[in-house]
Design an enzyme around this catalytic site. Structure first.
Site, PDB file in Angstrom:
ATOM      1  N   TYR A  85       6.965  15.407  -1.585  1.00 58.54           N
ATOM      2  CA  TYR A  85       6.449  14.040  -1.450  1.00 58.54           C
ATOM      3  C   TYR A  85       5.587  13.891  -0.199  1.00 58.54           C
ATOM      4  CZ  TYR A  85       6.370   8.946  -1.189  1.00 58.54           C
ATOM      5  OH  TYR A  85       5.950   7.646  -1.113  1.00 58.54           O
ATOM      6  N   SER A 108       1.693   7.156   2.740  1.00 63.54           N
ATOM      7  CA  SER A 108       3.074   6.824   3.093  1.00 63.54           C
ATOM      8  C   SER A 108       3.298   7.229   4.536  1.00 63.54           C
ATOM      9  CB  SER A 108       4.049   7.583   2.186  1.00 63.54           C
ATOM     10  OG  SER A 108       5.365   7.529   2.692  1.00 63.54           O
TER      11      SER A 108
END
Length: 576
Positions: free
Chosen positions: A460, A447
């Site tokens: 995350y 990501s």
């Protein structure tokens, strides 16, 4: 005859004695292994050791090499004489049954001569060619490209010319013999290590002087055949089933040389190994043996083999979003897809969509955070469908919350899926790719958060940064085995991950409201998962290691390099 190793001398039509070595049970299918330049039959040691368990394996030193007779004239190395030698060996070791021929380098070039003779299919059951094309075929291949000089054709011609520099040297009077006699033979092991990246075989009993003698005599192969066949190629079709094993890292024979081979060999099977010219025999002998075993078994009445390489793609998190879009993108390009998801019903829906595109697709339920379950499923997939060519580790969960707000359970959930899920996938399927020896490609979904810190994405972003570093480490480790690794960095993509994202410090009602708010943000951004899927397919096709996808992912990457302090300052602000 017994199954023990045996040595015999076979005399061909020209009267030269050939040193022949046989092992394995003569009742089994006979495989004749033909070596190239400047090798002897010993270059096949690893392949022969594996195949002799269920084949009658025959190797011989070609004329001028090892223990075989030495021609006196260059013209005695012409391909027709070499083909006669192969036929004489086949007749001697298997007079009543066709043989399977497997050949490498000049052994392959000379075997093409025998395979393309009229009626060869009655004597040769199958032919496996490794890094040694038919010279007549190459003559026509070059003529076609000169006649139609497209940029691609010109690039292929230039590429093969660069690969073939040594052929010019072999035609210059005295140059190549002097090189072999005054240093090259003594340093041949070092050449194999440094140039080819392989470990020389300790079992080769030749001294430097003997190697130099074989190499100098073998120059006759080039001088007797290269120019006559390339400049005046004949028509050489064959009805013998042919398997080509293309070595994608070959420094001497480019993969392009097999293009259009179906014109000459209509029964053609294609395989590849990501290795160099000698690596196939000295490093990947068991892989070559497996390919030969599968091919001979098929032509002895065994299981069918696909004519062209089939791409098998395994994807995790394939039930929706980027996983589903990527599955359909590969399916649309003819791949067989194996779709893994914790929600079996959603994976089965993706299967239905893939089948509408004409693809073969299968669904399995698995929790990627469970290492034992992933190991078991990888073994099942390999047994039922084969080893994947491409693995896409896509499964992931979202989470937002500061470090101090994020509970241990929330950390565990995020790391178990986002990082450990990727680790489990890479280990379970990567080990299968490495053992198969034919390379592969691993794609890990990271990501933009991996390099774009945020006070609200501690868990995350950490999980995705771990995926990024894991991908870099794997790329370095697996490069020698031909396994590529790509890390993909999407930004804000309109998928359903936002509907399952958790938020630290919020009760159920607040969690639901925040999911709606974030989902609306992603919907307004409206970057579809299909664009990420296209980037993944391109990353595999182009072997791209680092792929930021969205504008924000690309911008953050550039900004992080130009002004990391600004990125760190921006991380302090709470968004959303």
């Amino acid at each position: 005859m017994t199954a023990a190793a045996r040595h015999l001398t076979v005399t061909g039509p020209s009267g030269l004695p050939l040193s022949v070595h046989a092992e394995g049970d003569p009742a089994h299918p006979t495989v004749v292994l033909v070596h190239g330049y400047p090798d002897t039959h010993r270059v096949w040691d690893d392949v022969a050791a594996d195949l002799s368990a269920d084949h009658h394996v025959v190797r011989y030193d070609v004329r001028g090499a090892g223990g075989s007779g030495r021609p006196e004239r260059v013209r005695d190395y012409r391909l027709e004489h070499l083909a006669d030698d192969l036929t004489a060996v086949a007749d001697a070791v298997s007079p009543d049954r066709p043989v399977h021929v497997v050949a490498h380098d000049w052994g392959s070039i000379q075997s093409w001569e025998a395979v393309t003779r009229p009626g060869a299919e009655a004597r040769i059951a199958s032919y496996t060619s490794i890094s040694g094309p038919c010279l007549d075929h190459i003559g026509h291949w070059a003529r076609h490209r000169f006649a139609r000089p497209t940029p691609r054709h010109l690039a292929q011609l230039a590429g093969q010319a660069a690969h073939s520099w040594y052929i010019v040297a072999f035609h210059l009077p005295g140059l190549a013999p002097l090189a072999w006699q005054h240093g090259l033979a003594a340093r041949w092991d070092s050449v194999l290590r440094l140039v080819e990246g392989v470990t020389p075989r300790a079992g080769d009993p030749r001294s430097a002087r003997e190697l130099a003698g074989d190499a100098v005599r073998g120059i006759g192969l080039y001088r007797a055949n290269m120019l006559p066949r390339l400049l005046n190629p004949g028509q050489r079709p064959t009805l013998v089933p042919v398997q080509t094993i293309t070595l994608t890292e070959d420094n001497y024979v480019s993969p392009a040389l097999t293009e259009g081979l179906e014109r000459w060999a209509p029964q053609l099977w294609r395989r590849t190994i990501p290795v160099g010219h000698w690596g196939a025999l000295l490093e990947k002998g068991t892989t070559v043996a497996r390919m030969v075993r599968e091919f001979t078994a098929h032509h002895e009445g065994g299981p069918a083999l696909p004519r062209a390489p089939r791409r098998l793609v395994v994807l995790t998190g394939a039930g929706s979003g980027i996983g589903r879009a990527t599955a359909l993108a590969f399916a649309e390009r003819g791949a067989e897809v194996v779709l893994l998801d914790r929600d079996l019903e959603s994976a089965e829906r993706t299967v239905e969509l893939a089948r509408l595109l004409g693809a073969t697709a299968h669904a399995y339920q698995v929790d990627v955070s469970d290492g034992a379950a992933m190991d078991a499923l990888a073994a099942k997939v390999a047994a039922e469908h084969g080893v994947p060519d491409v693995l896409v580790n896509n499964a992931g969960v979202g989470h937002s919350g500061s470090f101090l707000e994020t509970t241990e359970a929330e950390w565990k959930r995020v790391l178990d899926v986002n990082l450990w899920g990727v680790i489990h996938g890479c280990r379970a399927f990567g080990a299968l790719m490495a053992a198969r020896g034919e390379g592969g490609h691993i794609v890990n979904l990271a990501s933009a958060a991996a390099y774009l810190p945020s006070r609200m994405l501690a868990a995350y972003a950490t999980s995705k940064a771990g995926v990024s570093m894991l991908s870099d480490c794997l790329r370095a480790e697996l490069a020698g085995q031909g396994i590529k690794v790509s890390a993909i960095y999407p930004g804000i993509v309109n998928t359903n991950i936002t509907r399952s994202t958790t938020f630290s410090g919020l009760d159920d009602a607040e969690q639901t409201a925040q999911r709606r708010r974030v989902s609306g943000l992603y919907a307004r951004r409206n970057f579809p998962p299909e664009k990420v899927a296209a980037a993944i397919v391109k990353a595999v096709a182009d072997d791209r290691p680092f792929v930021p996808v969205t504008v924000e992912a690309k911008a953050a990457r550039v900004l992080g390099r130009l002004s990391p302090g600004l990125i760190r300052t921006a991380a302090r602000f709470r968004l959303g």
